[in-house]
Structures are given as C-alpha cells and as structure tokens.
Write a protein that holds these residues in place. Structure first.
Motif, PDB file in Angstrom:
ATOM      1  N   LEU A   1       0.817  -1.205   0.000  1.00 42.05           N
ATOM      2  CA  LEU A   1       0.000   0.000   0.000  1.00 42.05           C
ATOM      3  C   LEU A   1       0.857   1.263   0.000  1.00 42.05           C
ATOM      4  N   SER A   2       1.985   1.233   0.724  1.00 44.44           N
ATOM      5  CA  SER A   2       2.821   2.422   0.851  1.00 44.44           C
ATOM      6  C   SER A   2       3.493   2.812  -0.463  1.00 44.44           C
ATOM      7  N   ASN A   3       3.485   1.897  -1.439  1.00 49.58           N
ATOM      8  CA  ASN A   3       4.097   2.191  -2.737  1.00 49.58           C
ATOM      9  C   ASN A   3       3.143   2.913  -3.697  1.00 49.58           C
ATOM     10  N   TYR A   4       1.904   3.112  -3.269  1.00 51.30           N
ATOM     11  CA  TYR A   4       0.898   3.727  -4.134  1.00 51.30           C
ATOM     12  C   TYR A   4       0.779   5.216  -3.845  1.00 51.30           C
ATOM     13  N   SER A   5       0.865   6.026  -4.903  1.00 50.97           N
ATOM     14  CA  SER A   5       0.631   7.460  -4.792  1.00 50.97           C
ATOM     15  C   SER A   5      -0.876   7.720  -4.857  1.00 50.97           C
ATOM     16  N   ARG A   6      -1.247   8.980  -4.645  1.00 51.96           N
ATOM     17  CA  ARG A   6      -2.665   9.354  -4.747  1.00 51.96           C
ATOM     18  C   ARG A   6      -3.212   9.029  -6.137  1.00 51.96           C
ATOM     19  N   GLU A   7      -2.422   9.338  -7.169  1.00 49.56           N
ATOM     20  CA  GLU A   7      -2.858   9.068  -8.547  1.00 49.56           C
ATOM     21  C   GLU A   7      -3.060   7.579  -8.777  1.00 49.56           C
ATOM     22  N   ASP A   8      -2.149   6.775  -8.223  1.00 43.01           N
ATOM     23  CA  ASP A   8      -2.271   5.315  -8.376  1.00 43.01           C
ATOM     24  C   ASP A   8      -3.541   4.807  -7.705  1.00 43.01           C
ATOM     25  N   LEU A   9      -3.816   5.302  -6.513  1.00 41.66           N
ATOM     26  CA  LEU A   9      -4.997   4.862  -5.781  1.00 41.66           C
ATOM     27  C   LEU A   9      -6.284   5.254  -6.494  1.00 41.66           C
ATOM     28  N   MET A  10      -6.294   6.451  -7.093  1.00 35.86           N
ATOM     29  CA  MET A  10      -7.491   6.914  -7.791  1.00 35.86           C
ATOM     30  C   MET A  10      -7.823   6.039  -8.997  1.00 35.86           C
ATOM     31  N   LYS A  11      -6.826   5.318  -9.517  1.00 36.68           N
ATOM     32  CA  LYS A  11      -7.048   4.461 -10.683  1.00 36.68           C
ATOM     33  C   LYS A  11      -7.668   3.114 -10.308  1.00 36.68           C
ATOM     34  N   ILE A  12      -7.680   2.789  -9.006  1.00 45.00           N
ATOM     35  CA  ILE A  12      -8.233   1.508  -8.569  1.00 45.00           C
ATOM     36  C   ILE A  12      -9.750   1.527  -8.708  1.00 45.00           C
ATOM     37  N   LYS A  13     -10.284   0.518  -9.330  1.00 48.57           N
ATOM     38  CA  LYS A  13     -11.708   0.449  -9.635  1.00 48.57           C
ATOM     39  C   LYS A  13     -12.546   0.457  -8.359  1.00 48.57           C
ATOM     40  N   HIS A  14     -13.591   1.295  -8.346  1.00 47.17           N
ATOM     41  CA  HIS A  14     -14.567   1.408  -7.261  1.00 47.17           C
ATOM     42  C   HIS A  14     -14.000   2.040  -5.990  1.00 47.17           C
ATOM     43  N   LEU A  15     -12.744   2.511  -6.007  1.00 47.85           N
ATOM     44  CA  LEU A  15     -12.175   3.176  -4.841  1.00 47.85           C
ATOM     45  C   LEU A  15     -12.375   4.686  -5.014  1.00 47.85           C
ATOM     46  N   GLY A  16     -13.326   5.253  -4.296  1.00 53.71           N
ATOM     47  CA  GLY A  16     -13.681   6.655  -4.473  1.00 53.71           C
ATOM     48  C   GLY A  16     -12.691   7.624  -3.839  1.00 53.71           C
ATOM     49  N   GLU A  17     -12.918   8.912  -4.080  1.00 57.21           N
ATOM     50  CA  GLU A  17     -12.003   9.954  -3.591  1.00 57.21           C
ATOM     51  C   GLU A  17     -11.958   9.985  -2.067  1.00 57.21           C
ATOM     52  N   GLN A  18     -13.102   9.799  -1.426  1.00 53.55           N
ATOM     53  CA  GLN A  18     -13.145   9.813   0.032  1.00 53.55           C
ATOM     54  C   GLN A  18     -12.333   8.656   0.618  1.00 53.55           C
ATOM     55  N   SER A  19     -12.422   7.495  -0.019  1.00 52.98           N
ATOM     56  CA  SER A  19     -11.650   6.337   0.440  1.00 52.98           C
ATOM     57  C   SER A  19     -10.155   6.567   0.261  1.00 52.98           C
ATOM     58  N   VAL A  20      -9.791   7.205  -0.852  1.00 56.27           N
ATOM     59  CA  VAL A  20      -8.375   7.516  -1.092  1.00 56.27           C
ATOM     60  C   VAL A  20      -7.863   8.472  -0.019  1.00 56.27           C
ATOM     61  N   LYS A  21      -8.657   9.470   0.347  1.00 54.17           N
ATOM     62  CA  LYS A  21      -8.268  10.408   1.400  1.00 54.17           C
ATOM     63  C   LYS A  21      -8.049   9.680   2.722  1.00 54.17           C
ATOM     64  N   GLU A  22      -8.927   8.717   3.017  1.00 50.89           N
ATOM     65  CA  GLU A  22      -8.817   7.950   4.260  1.00 50.89           C
ATOM     66  C   GLU A  22      -7.513   7.150   4.294  1.00 50.89           C
ATOM     67  N   ILE A  23      -7.176   6.547   3.146  1.00 48.12           N
ATOM     68  CA  ILE A  23      -5.954   5.743   3.075  1.00 48.12           C
ATOM     69  C   ILE A  23      -4.718   6.619   3.247  1.00 48.12           C
ATOM     70  N   LEU A  24      -4.680   7.761   2.539  1.00 49.86           N
ATOM     71  CA  LEU A  24      -3.522   8.653   2.618  1.00 49.86           C
ATOM     72  C   LEU A  24      -3.377   9.253   4.012  1.00 49.86           C
ATOM     73  N   GLU A  25      -4.500   9.546   4.656  1.00 50.13           N
ATOM     74  CA  GLU A  25      -4.467  10.069   6.014  1.00 50.13           C
ATOM     75  C   GLU A  25      -3.891   9.028   6.970  1.00 50.13           C
ATOM     76  N   PHE A  26      -4.275   7.782   6.764  1.00 54.59           N
ATOM     77  CA  PHE A  26      -3.743   6.697   7.585  1.00 54.59           C
ATOM     78  C   PHE A  26      -2.227   6.589   7.430  1.00 54.59           C
ATOM     79  N   LEU A  27      -1.741   6.638   6.186  1.00 56.39           N
ATOM     80  CA  LEU A  27      -0.311   6.538   5.944  1.00 56.39           C
ATOM     81  C   LEU A  27       0.446   7.713   6.550  1.00 56.39           C
ATOM     82  N   ARG A  28      -0.160   8.892   6.491  1.00 51.14           N
ATOM     83  CA  ARG A  28       0.485  10.063   7.096  1.00 51.14           C
ATOM     84  C   ARG A  28       0.551   9.920   8.617  1.00 51.14           C
ATOM     85  N   ASN A  29      -0.494   9.366   9.215  1.00 51.37           N
ATOM     86  CA  ASN A  29      -0.534   9.224  10.674  1.00 51.37           C
ATOM     87  C   ASN A  29       0.555   8.302  11.201  1.00 51.37           C
TER      88      ASN A  29
END
Length: 332
Positions: free
Chosen positions: A294-322
């Motif tokens: 998961l840590s190898n994925y950028s925001r752009e990479d995550l947005m390309k994942i099917k059915h993974l919405g913007e809010q979910s991407v924000k949640e993932i990136l926030e988790f990694l930052r924490n």
C-alpha cells in the motif's frame, strides 16, 4: 559522537541459513543462526519461535473419506486385501500441501487388480501430494474402488469421533503439523567487553512446507500475536482513551529505522488495518496485500483503482500520514 559509537557497537541481528537438506520426500531439514544477540535474548526468541513452529504452523490433511455401500470402518471388501480401517489409516499418512483455505475435494476411482497409491488420487490444482508412493490399498480382483475425499487446511490436531460415521462417510483424525521437530541451542561469547549470543535453530518438516517457509510463517504468526499490544492506546487516570476492542492501527513509525520499517510493513496485512469492507475489497482486487504494498501507491495510483472513491483515497492517505511512512502516497 557518543551516539554514533553506540550505534556502531550494537549490530543488528542477522538471520542466516546455514544448511538446507532434503533427506527424503517426507523429511526436510534446515539449520539457521541469528546473531549477534544480547545476553538472554537468544533463549527468549528460541523458546517462543519453537513453540509457534510446533503448534501454530498450518498443514493440510484428508479429514473425511466416503465409500459407497460401506456402513462400518471394520468392514471388509471382497477383492481388497485391506479392511476399511486400514485404508483410512493409509489415507491419514498422506502428506499434502495446499495453497488455499477452505474445503477441497479429491477422489479415487480405480479398477483392479492394482496396487493403489497416493499417485492415484485426483486432486484440484491447489493441492499437491508430497509423496506419491504412499500405499493405500491392494485390489486383487476386477472390482472398482471408489473413494471421495475431503481435504482441509488447518493447525493442531483434530481427533474425530468414530461414532460420527454415517452413510459411508468416515471422519479421519488429522494432524495439521508440517513441522516435525525443532531444536535450538545458544552459544555465548565475549565481544567488546560484553557477552553476546548466537541462536542456532534446527527445523525438521514433513515436506508439506520447507523449513524456510515454516520459519517465515511462524515468525509472521508470532508478530500477529503481539499486534494487539501495539494497537492499544494508553489509558489515562480519568479513564479517557481507554483500551477498546475497535482500535485502529495507530503505531507511529517515525522512531524506527528504515530497514525495520520495511520488514514491519511486509508483515502487516491490510485486513489488520481496520479499513472499511469496501476499501479492503478494492485493495485486495488490486493485489495490494500488505502495508508495504500500500505504501508504494501514490494518490494518482490509488485513484485508478476500480470502485475506490475519492473519500476512500483520502482515508488511506491520512492513515499513511498518521503512521509516518515515507511513501509516494504521502507526498503532495
């Protein structure tokens, strides 16, 4: 300057594979060393890893057999030398390897006369027989031997109740234990005015797993046992921030070395991160299995994942930052 000297004198323990040997299809041997360790650490690690190797590593066994028109395990089939009980005991001795969980089915359909061995079992692609020479039965007449098998992956022992057999379905005692024996020993020596230790670890398996694979699985299981302690929050005197059953993964990694972060991240699976079911399913379908993946994925990479919405991407990136993992997903 003093801190640099301390960091140089304390070396990180290194695991080395000293010897790997295949004595037979059902007996694999591995010898490993872990060093340098401080006094007392070798016994702590050796005792823990030995117990997990012997009791927590998973194996695959035949757990049920169904024979047509047979009502009792001590029945005798005319034209087959062995009793039903002896055939079941032979099936119990078969060593299997499975790469998936859940119930799998196998079968035997043989017309005699013939010596029936494990090689005659028809299995799904996810299950493999370690030793095809295991004897099952001897058919000395022109009759058909039909057996349906149920195969499971698990850990420990299952002692079946023989009274549970019905309609020709016979439960088989299972020993889901690919690790046959484990030995560890400790060698102490002086190094720079302190006692250090080397842990020697010997592992014997039945071939269902190699010693290296067994050691990896045991180590991962041992880490999983202690994850609840790492997840827990400190309880204050007034009762706030008390330990909860629904604590999200919140271990800050800023104080951990880069090498340790990589190893740690490889051992943390996304189903342990308490993401929502939707996020978990999307990540699994994208072949993201560990925190390291998961840590190898950028925001752009995550947005390309099917059915993974913007809010979910924000949640993932926030988790990694924490947890302060330096990754493309944390960069603006």
């Amino acid at each position: 300057m003093i801190q640099d000297e301390i960091s140089v004198s304390i070396k990180k323990p290194q695991l080395k594979c000293v010897e790997l040997r295949v004595d037979s299809k059902r007996l694999h041997y591995g010898r490993f060393t872990l060093s340098p360790l401080r006094k007392g650490q070798a016994n702590t690690i050796g005792s823990a890893i030995r117990r997990v190797l012997l009791g927590e590593v998973e194996g695959t066994c035949i757990t049920r057999a169904k024979l047509q028109n047979i009502k009792h395990e001590y029945s005798v089939i005319i034209g087959i030398e062995e009793s039903i009980h002896e055939i079941l005991m032979n099936l119990k001795k078969i060593v299997l390897r499975s790469d998936v969980y859940g119930m799998r089915e196998g079968s035997i359909h043989i017309i005699g006369p013939k010596k029936v061995t494990a090689q005659d079992i028809i299995l799904p692609p996810s299950v493999r027989i370690i030793d095809n020479t295991q004897h099952i039965a001897s058919i000395n007449k022109s009759i058909t031997l039909d057996i349906s098998l149920e195969i499971e992956k698990g850990r420990g022992y299952i002692i079946q109740n023989p009274n549970n057999s019905q309609d020709g379905i016979f439960p088989i005692d299972a020993a889901f234990i690919p690790v046959q024996n484990v030995n560890y020993s400790i060698h102490s020596y002086w190094s720079e005015n302190e006692i250090q230790e080397i842990l020697f670890l010997e592992i014997w398996t039945n071939g269902g797993l190699t010693p290296k694979e067994a050691l990896y699985e045991a180590s991962r299981n041992l880490i999983d046992f202690f994850l609840p302690f790492l997840r827990s929050e400190e309880e204050n005197i007034d009762g706030t921030n008390s330990i909860s059953d629904n604590i999200t993964f919140s271990l800050p990694l800023s104080h951990i070395s880069t090498d340790t972060k990589i190893i740690f991240s490889n051992q943390i699976y996304i189903d342990q991160l308490n993401f929502s079911t939707r996020i978990y399913n999307c990540l699994k379908k994208a072949n993201i299995h560990t925190l390291s993946d998961l840590s190898n994925y950028s925001r752009e990479d995550l947005m390309k994942i099917k059915h993974l919405g913007e809010q979910s991407v924000k949640e993932i990136l926030e988790f990694l930052r924490n947890i302060r993992i330096d990754s493309p997903g944390n960069r603006v």
